[in-house]
Write an enzyme that holds these catalytic residues in place. Structure first.
Site, PDB file in Angstrom:
ATOM      1  N   SER A 163      97.047  35.751  78.827  1.00 45.39           N
ATOM      2  CA  SER A 163      96.308  35.021  79.857  1.00 45.39           C
ATOM      3  C   SER A 163      96.491  33.509  79.731  1.00 45.39           C
ATOM      4  CB  SER A 163      94.832  35.421  79.795  1.00 45.39           C
ATOM      5  OG  SER A 163      94.117  34.917  80.902  1.00 45.39           O
ATOM      6  N   ASP A 210      96.745  42.268  88.168  1.00 46.02           N
ATOM      7  CA  ASP A 210      96.078  42.952  87.062  1.00 46.02           C
ATOM      8  C   ASP A 210      94.559  42.939  87.199  1.00 46.02           C
ATOM      9  OD1 ASP A 210      95.229  40.393  86.326  1.00 46.02           O
ATOM     10  OD2 ASP A 210      96.674  40.171  84.717  1.00 46.02           O
ATOM     11  N   HIS A 254      93.687  43.189  83.426  1.00 48.11           N
ATOM     12  CA  HIS A 254      93.921  41.938  82.722  1.00 48.11           C
ATOM     13  C   HIS A 254      93.574  42.008  81.237  1.00 48.11           C
ATOM     14  CE1 HIS A 254      94.702  37.670  82.581  1.00 48.11           C
ATOM     15  NE2 HIS A 254      93.543  37.461  81.997  1.00 48.11           N
TER      16      HIS A 254
END
Length: 536
Positions: free
Chosen positions: A181, A388, A413
């Site tokens: 991320s 995601d 995610h």
């Protein structure tokens, strides 16, 4: 078929017992070192007071919201680019135990509730230890104060020191960095600012679910409505969305995650509002207003203009911070200028097949917004794209770097860093895999979508019918030409078996239909099978 199912269950139970059984750690001395870098909210944060007393603030369950507001709420200092805690007696630090891994493993070691949501790199760390990595020798972590800008000089200095210490501890081997991320933005900032250091210590960089061009839908609602990190009833023990919102409004990192206005979006993210405006005859006219990224700032500014927090009895205004916005734009320019050093290999894994917030809509034609300040408690409706669940595919793939490979994996995610398919890819790229023929680009994921089995007896025969379906998600989605003209592939097979006494017999027939790959890179597979058993 019942016996086969029992065999499978027994095998799984035996496998679980084996992996839970404590054995001597396997160490592979030939592996290159790996540094794990988490995303936003993925580092444990401790608060240290004037007396040196230290306590965990992020993440904790008991007293979470109260301590969060007291110790982590902050204000941005434009002269330094740093966000500083409102409590002058509090200093925020990241624990360095276990060579940096402790702070990014299980964020709340007490694990009272919300266990799955509060684990971060835990599954990946456990998996990599099985592959032969060793903490402090070939496996390291880098936790950081995720409230801060991804290019804050203090964080950049700490990251440089971490690279050097890991390089030295591993005997002078260059590192592979795995980011998740927002960690990808931090590493890209460092690579842009300190390319020479990066090239000296880094061999490979693997970015997972990185919002290279932002996460527009998710961040817009986070600034206007807050965010939750755990779902369901556990939220009652955790930090409220409102408390989180007040923190995020003063976090440079959040503004750096906004959709990049200079990116040439295929689907432009928008902020839409059903708005009631007075007309000349005294009635209201309801219109759907739509704003592109640069135009949304004025809307968010007005919506947050009266936002206040109470700290020690004093009301403190917390509007949209234009100083942070200016800082964030400069960060985005830095990210755009980043170049991959010639000797460093870059890989990109991104999540697919999850509905991902992209544009945001407030109100409806029946219940329009009359005052923009109503947006704060108002529930947003999302217009979604593929991604995601947090980062759109379009953003994650647009890294702007010369990638060795970009691989889309079905996963959300947070779950993608616990995904077995991702582990398989990482194991290969990190050369912890003895299979030289494995190619992640041509790999696939099989998802069961339907399973039905029926059994009955008819005239002394035992008849079993099976219906099973899967979705095969291919990782090679670039060549989709001519899919419309392709036809399903149909195959069939039959098997017969005689018993030892020649009086019993079993026959089975099956047909398999493989449908052509669709635009999302998915292939539907249907299996139909029937078996007939006669005699004892």
């Amino acid at each position: 078929m019942t016996m086969a199912l029992e065999d499978i269950i027994q095998a799984v139970e035996m496998w679980i017992k084996m992996i839970n059984k404590k054995t001597e750690a396997y160490v592979n001395p030939d592996l290159d070192p790996v540094l794990l870098v988490p995303g936003i909210a993925g580092s444990m944060l401790n608060a240290v007071d004037d007396n040196g007393n230290e306590e965990r603030i992020w993440v904790r369950i008991l007293g979470a919201d109260h301590e969060f507001r007291n110790k982590l709420w902050s204000r941005f200092d434009p002269s330094t680019g740093r966000t500083v805690s409102l409590d002058p007696k509090t200093r925020i630090v990241v624990p360095e135990d276990r060579y940096g891994l402790y702070a990014i493993d299980c964020l709340d070691p007490s694990m009272i509730v919300g266990r799955d949501g509060l684990c971060y790199f835990h599954d990946m760390i456990v998996e990599m230890l099985k592959w032969g990595f060793q903490e402090g020798k070939t496996l390291f972590g880098f936790g950081y104060d995720f409230r801060q800008s991804n290019r804050l000089p203090e964080i950049m200095s700490r990251f440089a020191a971490k690279l050097e210490s890991a390089y030295t501890a591993s005997g002078g081997k260059q590192l592979s960095i795995i980011t998740h991320s927002m960690g990808g933005l931090l590493v890209k900032c460092f690579m842009s600012l300190h390319s020479d250091i990066f090239e000296k210590y880094v061999k490979n960089w693997i970015a997972i679910a990185a919002p290279f061009q932002g996460a527009p839908g998710y961040i817009t609602t986070s600034l206007l409505n807050g965010m939750s990190f755990v779902e369901g009833w556990e939220q009652n023990f955790f930090i409220s969305k409102w408390s989180m919102q007040q923190l995020l409004i003063e976090c440079p990192s959040i503004y750096e995650l906004m959709g990049c206005p200079k990116f040439n979006w295929n689907v432009v993210p928008r902020l839409e509002i059903w708005r009631a405006n007075p007309s000349t005859d005294g009635n209201s006219i309801v219109r759907l207003e739509s704003y592109e990224p640069e135009d949304t700032i004025s809307i968010m500014k007005e919506a947050l203009s009266n936002n206040m927090v109470n700290v020690d009895g004093s009301e403190i205004p917390v509007p949209l911070n234009l100083d942070i916005l200016k800082w964030a734009y400069e960060t985005k320019e830095l990210l755009l200028r980043a170049k991959l050093p010639s000797k460093v290999k870059f890989y990109n894994i991104y999540g697919i097949n999850c509905e991902t917030p992209h544009s945001v809509c407030y109100g409806s034609e029946q219940t329009p917004i009359t005052d923009l300040k109503e947006l704060l408690p108002f529930k947003a409706q999302y217009i979604c794209v593929d991604g995601d669940g947090t980062v759109p595919v379009e953003s994650a793939k647009a890294d702007g770097l010369d990638a060795v490979a970009r691989v889309g994996v079905h996963g959300d995610h947070r779950g993608i860093i616990c995904d077995r398919h991702v582990f398989r890819i990482l194991k290969h790229w990190l050369k912890a895999d003895p299979d030289p023929f494995y190619n992640p680009l041509n790999d696939y994921v099989i998802l069961p979508t339907a399973f039905e089995v029926e059994r009955h007896e008819e005239e002394g025969m035992q008849i079993t019918s099976l219906k099973e379906e899967w979705e095969i998600i291919s990782e090679d989605q670039d060549d989709q030409g001519g899919l419309v003209e392709k036809k399903p592939l149909v195959s069939s097979i039959s098997v017969s078996r005689m018993g030892k006494d020649l009086s019993s017999r079993e026959e089975a027939r099956a047909s398999v239909v493989l449908h052509p790959q669709n635009e999302e890179g998915m292939q539907h597979v249907e299996l139909r099978a029937v078996s007939v058993a006669m005699g004892g």
